[in-house]
Structure formats: C-alpha cells, structure tokens
Write a protein that holds these residues in place. Structure first.
Motif, PDB file in Angstrom:
ATOM      1  N   ILE A   1       0.831  -1.209   0.000  1.00 46.56           N
ATOM      2  CA  ILE A   1       0.000   0.000   0.000  1.00 46.56           C
ATOM      3  C   ILE A   1       0.859   1.249   0.000  1.00 46.56           C
ATOM      4  O   ILE A   1       0.580   2.226  -0.723  1.00 46.56           O
ATOM      5  CB  ILE A   1      -0.949  -0.028   1.218  1.00 46.56           C
ATOM      6  N   LEU A   2       1.931   1.242   0.787  1.00 44.39           N
ATOM      7  CA  LEU A   2       2.808   2.419   0.837  1.00 44.39           C
ATOM      8  C   LEU A   2       3.527   2.629  -0.494  1.00 44.39           C
ATOM      9  O   LEU A   2       3.723   3.773  -0.928  1.00 44.39           O
ATOM     10  CB  LEU A   2       3.813   2.261   1.976  1.00 44.39           C
ATOM     11  N   LEU A   3       3.924   1.550  -1.161  1.00 44.94           N
ATOM     12  CA  LEU A   3       4.572   1.687  -2.471  1.00 44.94           C
ATOM     13  C   LEU A   3       3.604   2.264  -3.504  1.00 44.94           C
ATOM     14  O   LEU A   3       3.963   3.163  -4.274  1.00 44.94           O
ATOM     15  CB  LEU A   3       5.089   0.328  -2.943  1.00 44.94           C
ATOM     16  N   VAL A   4       2.370   1.766  -3.512  1.00 46.85           N
ATOM     17  CA  VAL A   4       1.373   2.297  -4.444  1.00 46.85           C
ATOM     18  C   VAL A   4       1.071   3.752  -4.125  1.00 46.85           C
ATOM     19  O   VAL A   4       0.933   4.592  -5.027  1.00 46.85           O
ATOM     20  CB  VAL A   4       0.100   1.437  -4.393  1.00 46.85           C
ATOM     21  N   LEU A   5       0.959   4.071  -2.832  1.00 47.28           N
ATOM     22  CA  LEU A   5       0.716   5.458  -2.440  1.00 47.28           C
ATOM     23  C   LEU A   5       1.861   6.358  -2.866  1.00 47.28           C
ATOM     24  O   LEU A   5       1.641   7.477  -3.357  1.00 47.28           O
ATOM     25  CB  LEU A   5       0.521   5.529  -0.917  1.00 47.28           C
ATOM     26  N   ALA A   6       3.098   5.885  -2.707  1.00 47.34           N
ATOM     27  CA  ALA A   6       4.253   6.687  -3.110  1.00 47.34           C
ATOM     28  C   ALA A   6       4.257   6.940  -4.613  1.00 47.34           C
ATOM     29  O   ALA A   6       4.569   8.051  -5.077  1.00 47.34           O
ATOM     30  CB  ALA A   6       5.544   5.986  -2.681  1.00 47.34           C
ATOM     31  N   ILE A   7       3.884   5.931  -5.403  1.00 50.16           N
ATOM     32  CA  ILE A   7       3.847   6.109  -6.856  1.00 50.16           C
ATOM     33  C   ILE A   7       2.744   7.079  -7.251  1.00 50.16           C
ATOM     34  O   ILE A   7       2.920   7.924  -8.146  1.00 50.16           O
ATOM     35  CB  ILE A   7       3.668   4.747  -7.544  1.00 50.16           C
ATOM     36  N   ASN A   8       1.583   7.012  -6.599  1.00 44.05           N
ATOM     37  CA  ASN A   8       0.511   7.954  -6.891  1.00 44.05           C
ATOM     38  C   ASN A   8       0.922   9.385  -6.553  1.00 44.05           C
ATOM     39  O   ASN A   8       0.665  10.315  -7.333  1.00 44.05           O
ATOM     40  CB  ASN A   8      -0.746   7.573  -6.113  1.00 44.05           C
ATOM     41  N   LEU A   9       1.561   9.563  -5.405  1.00 44.10           N
ATOM     42  CA  LEU A   9       2.018  10.897  -5.038  1.00 44.10           C
ATOM     43  C   LEU A   9       3.099  11.386  -5.987  1.00 44.10           C
ATOM     44  O   LEU A   9       3.133  12.571  -6.356  1.00 44.10           O
ATOM     45  CB  LEU A   9       2.537  10.889  -3.591  1.00 44.10           C
ATOM     46  N   LEU A  10       3.990  10.475  -6.405  1.00 43.95           N
ATOM     47  CA  LEU A  10       5.015  10.848  -7.374  1.00 43.95           C
ATOM     48  C   LEU A  10       4.380  11.270  -8.695  1.00 43.95           C
ATOM     49  O   LEU A  10       4.827  12.244  -9.333  1.00 43.95           O
ATOM     50  CB  LEU A  10       5.968   9.678  -7.594  1.00 43.95           C
ATOM     51  N   GLY A  11       3.336  10.542  -9.114  1.00 43.35           N
ATOM     52  CA  GLY A  11       2.658  10.905 -10.357  1.00 43.35           C
ATOM     53  C   GLY A  11       2.041  12.287 -10.290  1.00 43.35           C
ATOM     54  O   GLY A  11       2.138  13.077 -11.241  1.00 43.35           O
ATOM     55  N   ARG A  12       1.411  12.623  -9.180  1.00 41.59           N
ATOM     56  CA  ARG A  12       0.815  13.946  -9.049  1.00 41.59           C
ATOM     57  C   ARG A  12       1.892  15.022  -8.947  1.00 41.59           C
ATOM     58  O   ARG A  12       1.739  16.125  -9.499  1.00 41.59           O
ATOM     59  CB  ARG A  12      -0.092  13.980  -7.821  1.00 41.59           C
ATOM     60  N   PHE A  13       2.988  14.714  -8.272  1.00 44.89           N
ATOM     61  CA  PHE A  13       4.069  15.696  -8.140  1.00 44.89           C
ATOM     62  C   PHE A  13       4.717  15.973  -9.489  1.00 44.89           C
ATOM     63  O   PHE A  13       4.920  17.134  -9.880  1.00 44.89           O
ATOM     64  CB  PHE A  13       5.110  15.170  -7.146  1.00 44.89           C
ATOM     65  N   VAL A  14       5.038  14.910 -10.225  1.00 46.28           N
ATOM     66  CA  VAL A  14       5.655  15.082 -11.540  1.00 46.28           C
ATOM     67  C   VAL A  14       4.687  15.754 -12.502  1.00 46.28           C
ATOM     68  O   VAL A  14       5.073  16.630 -13.296  1.00 46.28           O
ATOM     69  CB  VAL A  14       6.122  13.718 -12.088  1.00 46.28           C
ATOM     70  N   GLY A  15       3.412  15.371 -12.437  1.00 42.15           N
ATOM     71  CA  GLY A  15       2.429  15.978 -13.307  1.00 42.15           C
ATOM     72  C   GLY A  15       2.269  17.471 -13.060  1.00 42.15           C
ATOM     73  O   GLY A  15       2.019  18.238 -13.991  1.00 42.15           O
TER      74      GLY A  15
END
Length: 306
Positions: free
Chosen positions: A285-299
């Motif tokens: 869950i933490l890995l998926v959450l980190a990727i989602n946050l990374l996607g929003r940050f990069v976007g």
C-alpha cells in the motif's frame, strides 16, 4: 403628471428568478444529504481497510530488518519465530513493475498518438476496439494466455520477466486511454499554427502536442503502474515464489509482495505468518501510495510553461 403616471404603470424588469419554493428547497437538501451519505458510505470501507492494515503492519515495516533482509533460512511459521525481512519481495515487485512500465508505456503512448492524430477508418476502429477489449480482460486470462504461448507453444521454461509481459497486457489499455484523453485536450489551434508555419505533422506531434500533454501522460502512466503492482494472478501463475533474493528477472524464481502475501496466508493463524502478511500488505500500500504521489508531483511540475 402624465410622466409620473407613465412611470408608475411601466412594468418593472424582473430577474426571472423567483423565490425558491419549499419543494425545490426540500429536493435540494435531500440531494445534498444523499450525496454526502454516499460519500461517507464509500469512505467507510476505505478508512477501515487502511486502519486495519496500518495498525497491524506498521510496526512490522518500521524495523530496518524488514527492508534489509529476505526470508533466507526461514522454516515453517509454526516453528520459526523470526519475522525477518521482505527485501526479496520488494525488489522483485519493483523490478517486475519497472520492466512492465518500460515495455507498456511506449506502446500505449504511440497507440494513443495514432488514435488521436492519425487514426481514421477501419484500422483505427479496430485498434480502439482491441484497447477496449484489453481493458476488460481479467488478469488471470492474461496470465493463462502468456503461459499458453510461452510454455505450451514454445516450450520455454518460465522466468520472472514473463509475468511482466502479462502485466503489460493489463497496463497498455489504462495508459492508452488516459494518454488519449490528454492528447484530445491539446487545442487544435496549436496544431494549426504549427502547420501554418510549414512544420511537418510528426514534428508537430513531438515538439508541440506531446510536450503540452506531458504532465497528464506521466500521471496516467504512473497511475497505470500503480494499478498493476497489486496484481496477483499473473505472478502466481508465471513467477514462482522464492524466499531468497533474486535480482535477475531473466532466470530462476523471483518473489513479489503479492506472492509473498499468498505464500504466508496459508499459515495466517500463526502469529509470525500473520505479521508477515500484514507487513507485506502495508508495504504494498505504501509503495502504491508513493507512486501515486510521485505521479501527481511530476504531473504538476512537468507542465509546459507559458
């Protein structure tokens, strides 16, 4: 006097919005209550799941051993009282997901570019139809298809990268549709201005269209990656679990967090196995959450500056 009387009889302009009737107010309040009720009803299981996983698995993953060691030498949970680590499963999950992204994202982006910029006629309709079909294919069907092609047809032994190929089939439609919508949001005026200056279409796409929609493409790609990281069926069928660390996806067996959870869930009544299951679930869950946050940050920071 006549002027005054004419002013008195002249109709006053109205806004066309009369006072809100009681029935309209009741319907509005009822709709508001129903919307908030549906939101809270959908939020309850999400909060419940997060609270359960974090309360039972957070203490496990806070140990440095969890991230630095694997399950080498671990025996049956009933006789082994050491939680040890999940490094082998974490590395396996990241490697399989990275290979999936490297293969799926370019194919999905080029497919979306074709559908938006070039797609006309029967071929475009066929490609769009196949993308819709892939988006509805169950993960176990994709895994069985790869098994039939890889093992039954060609007779090649299974290796971890085959699981990535199955995940590619699941990731392509997600990224394709999100990229397609982002490309459609690019104003046609930008394309027409580029064409008016004599810029070829392929260069307009690579220099104007794709950079303009880059933030949305990156966000959609990372969200698609986060979606396939939690898939279990392809990994169970195509990637045999091992309790040792394997960093080479082209040979041997490779663990992943979903298969680690499945392997330990068979002895979940044993406290040690339960701790491993909750720790692996919390890590995923933490890995998926980190990727989602990374996607929003990069976007957010990849937008084209005016």
């Amino acid at each position: 006097m006549a002027a005054i009387s004419s002013e008195a009889v002249r109709p006053r302009p109205t806004s066309g919005l009369g006072p809100k009737s009681n029935s309209r107010a009741i319907r509005n309040n009822l709709a508001t209550v129903m919307i908030w009720g549906a939101f809270i009803l959908a939020l309850i299981p999400l909060v419940w799941i997060l609270w359960t996983v974090l309360s039972r698995g957070l203490s496990v993953i806070l140990s440095p051993t969890w991230w630095l060691k694997d399950q080498s030498g671990a025996g049956a949970p009933a006789f082994d009282h050491n939680v040890r680590g999940a490094r082998h499963a974490i590395v396996g999950t990241l490697e399989i997901s990275l290979i999936t992204a490297v293969i799926a994202i370019p194919i999905a982006v080029m497919t979306a570019v074709y559908l938006v910029e070039y797609g006309r006629g029967r071929l475009a309709r066929a490609v769009s139809f196949m993308v819709d079909i892939l988006s509805g294919v169950p993960s176990v069907v994709a895994a069985l298809f790869l098994y039939a092609v890889w093992v039954t047809t060609f007779g090649i032994a299974l290796i971890p990268v085959v699981a990535s190929l199955a995940l590619v089939l699941l990731m392509i439609p997600v990224v394709t549709r999100s990229t397609e919508e982002m490309l459609k949001l690019v104003p046609n005026e930008l394309r027409e201005a580029s064409y008016a200056l004599g810029v070829p279409k392929w260069k307009t796409i690579t220099r104007i269209v794709l950079p303009t929609s880059l933030s949305g493409i990156i966000t959609g790609s990372l969200l698609g990656l986060a979606r396939v990281m939690g898939e279990t069926a392809p990994l169970l069928i195509l990637a045999a679990y091992t309790q040792y660390l394997n960093q080479n996806p082209f040979t041997g067996s490779m663990a992943s967090l979903p298969t680690f959870i499945y392997q330990q869930a068979g002895s979940i009544s044993v406290p040690i196995a339960a701790d491993r299951v909750w720790g692996a679930a919390c890590t995923l869950i933490l890995l998926v959450l980190a990727i989602n946050l990374l996607g929003r940050f990069v976007g957010r920071f990849a937008k084209v500056k005016n």
